[in-house]
Write an enzyme that holds these catalytic residues in place. Structure first.
Site, short mmCIF file in Angstrom:
data_model
loop_
_atom_site.label_atom_id
_atom_site.label_comp_id
_atom_site.label_asym_id
_atom_site.label_seq_id
_atom_site.Cartn_x
_atom_site.Cartn_y
_atom_site.Cartn_z
N GLY A 31 0.95 -0.78 -0.36
CA GLY A 31 -0.01 0.05 0.02
C GLY A 31 0.80 1.52 -0.05
O GLY A 31 1.75 1.14 0.02
N HIS A 37 4.75 1.26 -8.52
CA HIS A 37 3.25 0.33 -8.63
C HIS A 37 2.56 0.60 -9.23
O HIS A 37 2.29 -0.94 -9.76
CB HIS A 37 2.17 0.91 -6.64
CG HIS A 37 3.32 0.54 -5.35
ND1 HIS A 37 3.52 1.78 -4.86
CD2 HIS A 37 4.23 -0.44 -4.91
CE1 HIS A 37 4.23 1.72 -3.14
NE2 HIS A 37 4.47 -0.08 -3.77
N SER A 186 9.32 5.09 -3.26
CA SER A 186 9.48 4.17 -2.67
C SER A 186 8.10 5.19 -1.65
O SER A 186 8.39 6.40 -0.93
CB SER A 186 11.00 4.76 -1.58
OG SER A 186 10.24 3.86 -0.74
P1 AMP Z 1 6.23 -2.31 -1.67
O1 AMP Z 1 4.39 -2.36 -1.41
O2 AMP Z 1 7.05 -1.87 -1.12
O3 AMP Z 1 6.36 -3.68 -1.13
O4 AMP Z 1 5.50 -2.49 -3.09
C1 AMP Z 1 5.27 -3.54 -4.02
C2 AMP Z 1 5.66 -3.69 -5.78
O5 AMP Z 1 6.09 -2.72 -5.73
C3 AMP Z 1 7.13 -4.48 -5.01
O6 AMP Z 1 7.45 -5.54 -6.17
C4 AMP Z 1 8.27 -3.16 -5.65
O7 AMP Z 1 9.52 -3.59 -5.45
C5 AMP Z 1 8.05 -2.81 -6.11
N1 AMP Z 1 8.11 -0.99 -5.97
C6 AMP Z 1 8.10 0.09 -5.22
N2 AMP Z 1 8.81 0.91 -5.60
C7 AMP Z 1 8.86 1.02 -7.17
C8 AMP Z 1 9.57 2.09 -7.63
N3 AMP Z 1 9.79 2.78 -7.73
N4 AMP Z 1 9.33 1.43 -9.50
C9 AMP Z 1 8.85 -0.02 -10.11
N5 AMP Z 1 8.08 -0.76 -8.61
C10 AMP Z 1 8.08 -0.29 -7.45
#
Ligand code: AMP
Length: 280
Positions: A31, A37, A186
């Site tokens: 989230g 995302h 992020s």
């Molecule tokens: P998270 O919500 O941070 O666990 O991320 C969920 C998914 O989104 C994971 O596969 C991350 O690697 C991907 N993700 C997070 N930040 C980025 C970004 N800046 N660019 C591409 N994918 C991302």
């Protein structure tokens, strides 16, 4: 977009799609969604009939209680963004749905990739990641799983999980989406204050400089230069490591042909950021 909170309902709906011959792609998230995302959602939509996204802040993967408590929760905005991106189904389980009482803890044989880099600084993290992704994959049974290169080591760990558990899911890794100054998007970035946010762009600059200067031969001096650059700009650096892109094994002496990736983790005060870049 359909919103589902129970695994039982999720399975029933997805079985219905599959019986009609529709393909399913899956994007797991924690989230506080951003354009990174959404790029995964869009890629998935381009490949599959049905796009499933999950939002679940997985307590099992936080080795630091404060980090878990401070993890941003923005579910209303997430739903708006997923709706706008035409996501078909959002799986939004409660903690008790994924971790019922007396849930057995499985130990995944991940090999050396578990305890290096992120694993050194976040003991138990990748076991926690596997614990939830295993459950999510078993519930969704997607044709393709979409992950971001942003979490490079996590992609490797989940590839290992898919092979260990013999899921028939394909893994698709999407490129890192960055802010205008190069900072990798992020959910943690929203915890940076104005000064920290300005400095955060130096992570990408350190990686780019390394990419521009690296030459065949020893890699140590390039890592040290990037490390010192980050320290000078106010970071507490956990690691800068140059590894083989295919195996994550550190490369001490580069032959000039092997594909390399540089990975970095560094803190700006309370906020820990990670990033990586292919070097060739
Ligand atoms: P998270 O919500 O941070 O666990 O991320 C969920 C998914 O989104 C994971 O596969 C991350 O690697 C991907 N993700 C997070 N930040 C980025 C970004 N800046 N660019 C591409 N994918 C991302």
């Amino acid at each position: 977009m359909i919103l589902v909170k129970k695994v039982k309902d999720l399975r029933q709906i997805l079985n219905g799609y599959r019986s009609r011959g529709l393909s399913v792609g899956f994007v797991p998230t924690m989230g506080a969604l951003h354009a990174g995302h959404i790029s995964l959602i869009k890629t998935c939509k381009g490949h599959h009939d049905i796009t499933v996204c999950s939002v679940f802040i997985n307590p099992a993967q936080f080795n630091n209680a404060a980090d878990f408590e401070k993890y941003p929760i923005k579910i209303e905005k997430d739903i708006e963004m997923l709706d706008a991106a035409d996501c078909n189904l959002l799986f939004l389980p409660a903690v008790g749905e994924m971790y019922p009482e007396a849930d057995p803890v499985i130990v995944y044989e991940l090999g050396y990739i578990e305890n290096m880099l992120e694993g050194t600084y976040r003991p138990g993290h990748f076991q926690g990641v596997c614990r939830i992704v295993d459950k999510l994959l078993a519930a969704v049974l997607p044709d393709t799983l979409y992950l971001g290169q942003k979490d490079y080591q996590q992609c490797m760990v989940i590839a290992r999980l898919i092979s260990l558990k013999q899921f028939s899911t394909q893994l698709f890794i999407c490129p890192i989406v960055r802010e205008a100054d190069g900072l990798a998007m992020s959910s943690r970035n929203m915890r940076l204050d104005e000064t920290e946010r300005r400095n955060a762009g130096h992570i990408y600059r350190s990686l780019q400089r390394l990419k521009e200067t690296i030459k065949p031969g020893e890699t140590d001096s390039f890592k040290i230069t990037a490390f010192n650059y980050l320290q000078t700009h106010g970071f507490k650096v956990d690691y800068v490591e140059i590894v083989a892109a295919s195996s994550l094994e550190p490369v001490i002496n580069w032959d000039g042909t092997q594909q390399l990736v540089v990975l970095v983790a560094a803190h700006l005060n309370e906020v820990r950021l990670i990033d990586n870049l292919y070097l060739n």
